[in-house]
Design a protein around this motif. Structure first.
Motif, PDB file in Angstrom:
ATOM      1  N   ALA A 269       0.833  -1.213   0.000  1.00  0.00           N
ATOM      2  CA  ALA A 269       0.000   0.000   0.000  1.00  0.00           C
ATOM      3  C   ALA A 269       0.862   1.255   0.000  1.00  0.00           C
ATOM      4  O   ALA A 269       0.531   2.255  -0.647  1.00  0.00           O
ATOM      5  N   MET A 270       1.976   1.208   0.705  1.00  0.00           N
ATOM      6  CA  MET A 270       2.860   2.361   0.753  1.00  0.00           C
ATOM      7  C   MET A 270       3.779   2.428  -0.463  1.00  0.00           C
ATOM      8  O   MET A 270       4.066   3.502  -0.981  1.00  0.00           O
ATOM      9  N   ALA A 271       4.229   1.260  -0.941  1.00  0.00           N
ATOM     10  CA  ALA A 271       5.140   1.227  -2.091  1.00  0.00           C
ATOM     11  C   ALA A 271       4.493   1.817  -3.339  1.00  0.00           C
ATOM     12  O   ALA A 271       5.153   2.474  -4.140  1.00  0.00           O
ATOM     13  N   VAL A 272       3.192   1.588  -3.506  1.00  0.00           N
ATOM     14  CA  VAL A 272       2.459   2.072  -4.677  1.00  0.00           C
ATOM     15  C   VAL A 272       2.523   3.588  -4.795  1.00  0.00           C
ATOM     16  O   VAL A 272       2.668   4.142  -5.884  1.00  0.00           O
ATOM     17  N   ILE A 273       2.432   4.287  -3.655  1.00  0.00           N
ATOM     18  CA  ILE A 273       2.380   5.755  -3.696  1.00  0.00           C
ATOM     19  C   ILE A 273       3.742   6.404  -3.449  1.00  0.00           C
ATOM     20  O   ILE A 273       3.922   7.583  -3.728  1.00  0.00           O
ATOM     21  N   LEU A 274       4.707   5.619  -2.949  1.00  0.00           N
ATOM     22  CA  LEU A 274       6.003   6.207  -2.631  1.00  0.00           C
ATOM     23  C   LEU A 274       6.811   6.550  -3.876  1.00  0.00           C
ATOM     24  O   LEU A 274       7.493   7.575  -3.921  1.00  0.00           O
ATOM     25  N   PHE A 275       6.739   5.696  -4.913  1.00  0.00           N
ATOM     26  CA  PHE A 275       7.541   5.922  -6.119  1.00  0.00           C
ATOM     27  C   PHE A 275       7.238   7.252  -6.803  1.00  0.00           C
ATOM     28  O   PHE A 275       8.153   8.059  -7.017  1.00  0.00           O
ATOM     29  N   PRO A 276       5.966   7.538  -7.175  1.00  0.00           N
ATOM     30  CA  PRO A 276       5.712   8.843  -7.806  1.00  0.00           C
ATOM     31  C   PRO A 276       6.047  10.019  -6.893  1.00  0.00           C
ATOM     32  O   PRO A 276       6.468  11.079  -7.364  1.00  0.00           O
ATOM     33  N   ALA A 277       5.876   9.827  -5.569  1.00  0.00           N
ATOM     34  CA  ALA A 277       6.210  10.898  -4.626  1.00  0.00           C
ATOM     35  C   ALA A 277       7.713  11.169  -4.616  1.00  0.00           C
ATOM     36  O   ALA A 277       8.148  12.333  -4.618  1.00  0.00           O
ATOM     37  N   LEU A 278       8.512  10.104  -4.620  1.00  0.00           N
ATOM     38  CA  LEU A 278       9.967  10.272  -4.604  1.00  0.00           C
ATOM     39  C   LEU A 278      10.484  10.850  -5.920  1.00  0.00           C
ATOM     40  O   LEU A 278      11.471  11.587  -5.930  1.00  0.00           O
ATOM     41  N   ARG A 279       9.821  10.517  -7.041  1.00  0.00           N
ATOM     42  CA  ARG A 279      10.247  11.055  -8.329  1.00  0.00           C
ATOM     43  C   ARG A 279      10.111  12.579  -8.371  1.00  0.00           C
ATOM     44  O   ARG A 279      10.788  13.263  -9.143  1.00  0.00           O
ATOM     45  N   ARG A 280       9.227  13.114  -7.530  1.00  0.00           N
ATOM     46  CA  ARG A 280       9.014  14.558  -7.488  1.00  0.00           C
ATOM     47  C   ARG A 280       9.808  15.222  -6.366  1.00  0.00           C
ATOM     48  O   ARG A 280       9.674  16.421  -6.114  1.00  0.00           O
ATOM     49  N   THR A 281      10.628  14.432  -5.677  1.00  0.00           N
ATOM     50  CA  THR A 281      11.389  14.936  -4.528  1.00  0.00           C
ATOM     51  C   THR A 281      12.836  15.200  -4.915  1.00  0.00           C
ATOM     52  O   THR A 281      13.431  14.447  -5.684  1.00  0.00           O
ATOM     53  N   SER A 282      13.401  16.266  -4.359  1.00  0.00           N
ATOM     54  CA  SER A 282      14.802  16.583  -4.606  1.00  0.00           C
ATOM     55  C   SER A 282      15.697  15.467  -4.064  1.00  0.00           C
ATOM     56  O   SER A 282      15.444  14.911  -2.991  1.00  0.00           O
ATOM     57  N   GLU A 283      16.751  15.129  -4.818  1.00  0.00           N
ATOM     58  CA  GLU A 283      17.662  14.056  -4.401  1.00  0.00           C
ATOM     59  C   GLU A 283      18.333  14.352  -3.065  1.00  0.00           C
ATOM     60  O   GLU A 283      18.761  13.442  -2.354  1.00  0.00           O
ATOM     61  N   ASN A 284      18.436  15.623  -2.713  1.00  0.00           N
ATOM     62  CA  ASN A 284      19.052  15.999  -1.432  1.00  0.00           C
ATOM     63  C   ASN A 284      18.250  15.494  -0.236  1.00  0.00           C
ATOM     64  O   ASN A 284      18.797  15.278   0.852  1.00  0.00           O
ATOM     65  N   HIS A 285      16.934  15.314  -0.446  1.00  0.00           N
ATOM     66  CA  HIS A 285      16.070  14.890   0.662  1.00  0.00           C
ATOM     67  C   HIS A 285      15.923  13.373   0.758  1.00  0.00           C
ATOM     68  O   HIS A 285      15.374  12.869   1.739  1.00  0.00           O
ATOM     69  N   LEU A 286      16.381  12.656  -0.262  1.00  0.00           N
ATOM     70  CA  LEU A 286      16.172  11.205  -0.303  1.00  0.00           C
ATOM     71  C   LEU A 286      16.825  10.451   0.866  1.00  0.00           C
ATOM     72  O   LEU A 286      16.207   9.541   1.427  1.00  0.00           O
ATOM     73  N   PRO A 287      18.070  10.777   1.277  1.00  0.00           N
ATOM     74  CA  PRO A 287      18.669  10.050   2.412  1.00  0.00           C
ATOM     75  C   PRO A 287      17.862  10.188   3.705  1.00  0.00           C
ATOM     76  O   PRO A 287      17.650   9.193   4.411  1.00  0.00           O
ATOM     77  N   ALA A 288      17.412  11.408   4.010  1.00  0.00           N
ATOM     78  CA  ALA A 288      16.654  11.634   5.247  1.00  0.00           C
ATOM     79  C   ALA A 288      15.326  10.879   5.217  1.00  0.00           C
ATOM     80  O   ALA A 288      14.906  10.282   6.231  1.00  0.00           O
ATOM     81  N   ILE A 289      14.667  10.906   4.060  1.00  0.00           N
ATOM     82  CA  ILE A 289      13.386  10.191   3.919  1.00  0.00           C
ATOM     83  C   ILE A 289      13.602   8.690   4.087  1.00  0.00           C
ATOM     84  O   ILE A 289      12.805   7.993   4.725  1.00  0.00           O
ATOM     85  N   TYR A 290      14.703   8.186   3.528  1.00  0.00           N
ATOM     86  CA  TYR A 290      15.008   6.755   3.640  1.00  0.00           C
ATOM     87  C   TYR A 290      15.153   6.337   5.106  1.00  0.00           C
ATOM     88  O   TYR A 290      14.596   5.322   5.537  1.00  0.00           O
ATOM     89  N   LYS A 291      15.920   7.128   5.865  1.00  0.00           N
ATOM     90  CA  LYS A 291      16.138   6.801   7.282  1.00  0.00           C
ATOM     91  C   LYS A 291      14.834   6.808   8.060  1.00  0.00           C
ATOM     92  O   LYS A 291      14.582   5.954   8.912  1.00  0.00           O
ATOM     93  N   MET A 292      13.973   7.789   7.753  1.00  0.00           N
ATOM     94  CA  MET A 292      12.678   7.860   8.425  1.00  0.00           C
ATOM     95  C   MET A 292      11.797   6.662   8.073  1.00  0.00           C
ATOM     96  O   MET A 292      11.229   6.011   8.955  1.00  0.00           O
ATOM     97  N   MET A 293      11.693   6.352   6.766  1.00  0.00           N
ATOM     98  CA  MET A 293      10.842   5.252   6.336  1.00  0.00           C
ATOM     99  C   MET A 293      11.360   3.915   6.874  1.00  0.00           C
ATOM    100  O   MET A 293      10.578   3.026   7.230  1.00  0.00           O
ATOM    101  N   ARG A 294      12.668   3.793   6.953  1.00  0.00           N
ATOM    102  CA  ARG A 294      13.263   2.556   7.464  1.00  0.00           C
ATOM    103  C   ARG A 294      12.846   2.318   8.915  1.00  0.00           C
ATOM    104  O   ARG A 294      12.472   1.205   9.301  1.00  0.00           O
ATOM    105  N   THR A 295      12.914   3.376   9.712  1.00  0.00           N
ATOM    106  CA  THR A 295      12.518   3.262  11.124  1.00  0.00           C
ATOM    107  C   THR A 295      11.032   2.980  11.246  1.00  0.00           C
ATOM    108  O   THR A 295      10.604   2.164  12.075  1.00  0.00           O
ATOM    109  N   ILE A 296      10.227   3.637  10.401  1.00  0.00           N
ATOM    110  CA  ILE A 296       8.769   3.471  10.448  1.00  0.00           C
ATOM    111  C   ILE A 296       8.357   2.018  10.219  1.00  0.00           C
ATOM    112  O   ILE A 296       7.452   1.508  10.881  1.00  0.00           O
TER     113      ILE A 296
END
Length: 473
Positions: A269-296
């Motif tokens: 359910a989350m994977a379906v919506i995460l891809f288009p959201a990440l494609r619109r996100t700056s690469e600078n923010h990707l590491p921080a988002i990864y760490k947050m999602m990993r913990t979640i």
């Protein structure tokens, strides 16, 4: 609240409802169907489900390429005439391929039931492959509501028909498959309705159509191979179980795998919506988002392993004829940890960073490892326990290898977390396999409390970030 966060939550709610319904239906079917049909019949039903899991790969990578190329687009900006050409190309291609497969198998097979399974699988292929182009575009363009309705419609019709068949004393596996095909057919009709601009209309010129089809295939083939090979990691083990032991054993292990995989529906359910959201996100923010999602995802998932213990007691009481196979849940239950992280985070990030080739290479290496392990466990030492254990070994190997590669790209540290998760997995398998349920539950619970203490700072950091996002306008 941040508008992007609001949109993410809204989209997640749609897929959450669709996947909760799928979980409820899957749970009911897992608990009810084996109770009412024979082990043989259940085995052939599971064989159909096993075969259909590979059907989507008959797209040649076209749908995967379109998904990668147009991920993050708005639906109205899609080149409609190009997609009309591609949709009907898939329809014609899959009719030819599936009729050929069914005809060839009918000539060489001596098992009537398996021939029926292959024939019905081929019909399913004609339905789902062209539909995948439409569902992928709905996901890529963030039309999550319509995509969710397609899933709900398919699963609901499938479920209702199976219950009707069982209540009327119909116990043959063919009817269970008919229910699935009818559900898929209805969902195809609805997907055509919501994506009619991609199905009906003027075709692009022959030159442009061929060029776009080739471009999508050339882009998507690496992802297609990566996904197909990913399926083979467990598929090789399951195939060898069916060949070396029996259809009954295959059905019993498939039940255990289905139970262990149920949590994956939430992650999807989350994977379906995460891809288009990440494609619109700056690469600078990707590491921080990864760490947050990993913990979640990882903290709750490691805790959810505790539910294995009451689940096993209930399932053994309800399905005594499967009691022996349910003991293998102790070996397979942790697969949700590695498959969830792979599906939601690693696959999604590698696709976002356009590293499909790396994903394909990692999966190919793991499949090679799968062939070696399965050959040893099945054909040399003929040990069923080690054959089942090899599944979790393979999934852990692939996930850890891929995450280490990804962490270098994102420049983040994950080795400590990987070791912790591996340690928790080993503890769970060891205590669940060798000790009685009460003692195993106490030991694993203590281990989880220690894990939470170690992860306390990460949890606090996550909570602060979530509060900050919710307050942002």
């Amino acid at each position: 609240m941040n508008s992007n966060v609001k949109k993410f939550i809204q989209n997640f709610s749609y897929t959450f409802i669709a996947n909760v319904l799928s979980i409820v239906i899957s749970t009911v079917l897992i608990l009810i169907v084996p109770r009412f049909i024979g082990v043989d019949e259940y085995g052939y039903w599971q064989l159909y489900i096993f075969y259909t899991s590979y059907i989507s790969y008959m797209s040649l990578g076209l749908t995967d390429g379109a998904y990668l190329r147009f991920g993050g687009y708005k639906y109205n900006d899609l080149p409609k005439n190009v997609f009309v050409s591609q949709y009907w190309f898939l329809v014609v291609f899959d009719i030819v391929v599936n009729i050929s497969i069914a005809s060839f198998y009918n000539l060489i097979s001596i098992n009537t039931n398996k021939t029926i399974v292959v024939l019905l699988t081929s019909i399913t292929g004609i339905l789902v492959v062209p539909r995948s182009l439409l569902t992928f575009m709905l996901q890529a363009t963030n039309r999550i509501k319509e995509f969710s309705v397609i899933i709900i419609l398919e699963r609901l019709i499938y479920f209702i028909l199976i219950i009707i068949f069982l209540l009327n004393g119909i116990r043959k596996f063919e009817y269970l498959i008919y229910a699935d095909i009818i559900g898929k057919f209805c969902s195809v009709l609805y997907s055509i309705f919501v994506c009619k601009e991609l199905v009906f209309g003027k075709f692009a010129s022959f030159k442009i159509s061929v060029k776009e089809i080739w471009l999508n295939i050339s882009v998507g083939i690496k992802l297609l191979v990566a996904n197909f090979v990913s399926m083979l990691i467990i598929g090789i083990v399951r195939f060898c179980i069916e060949k070396n032991w029996s259809i009954e054993t295959f059905g019993k292990i498939s039940l255990t795998l289905s139970i262990s995989n149920m949590l994956m529906l939430f992650i999807n359910a989350m994977a379906v919506i995460l891809f288009p959201a990440l494609r619109r996100t700056s690469e600078n923010h990707l590491p921080a988002i990864y760490k947050m999602m990993r913990t979640i995802i990882m903290i709750p998932l490691i805790g959810l392993l505790i539910f294995y213990y009451p689940a096993k007691i209930i399932l053994v009481a309800w399905l005594p004829q499967y009691a022996e196979s349910l003991t293998y849940m102790a070996l397979l239950f942790p697969m949700c940890l590695y498959e969830s992280k792979m599906l939601l985070l690693i696959n999604t990030y590698l696709k976002t960073l356009r590293k499909e080739k790396l994903l394909m290479e990692i999966n190919l290496i793991t499949v090679g490892f799968s062939v070696i392990l399965t050959s040893i466990s099945v054909f040399i030492i003929n040990n069923f326990n080690f054959t089942i254990l090899s599944i979790i070994i393979l999934l852990a190997f692939r996930c850890i290898t891929a995450e280490l590669c990804l962490s270098k790209m994102l420049k983040i540290q994950v080795k400590k977390d990987i070791i912790l998760e591996l340690f928790m997995t080993i503890i769970f398998i060891a205590v669940s396999w060798y000790l009685n349920i009460s003692v195993a539950l106490i030991i694993y619970f203590i281990a989880y409390v220690i894990y939470l203490i170690i992860k306390k700072n990460d949890a606090v950091y996550l909570w602060k970030n979530i509060r900050s996002l919710l307050k942002t306008n």
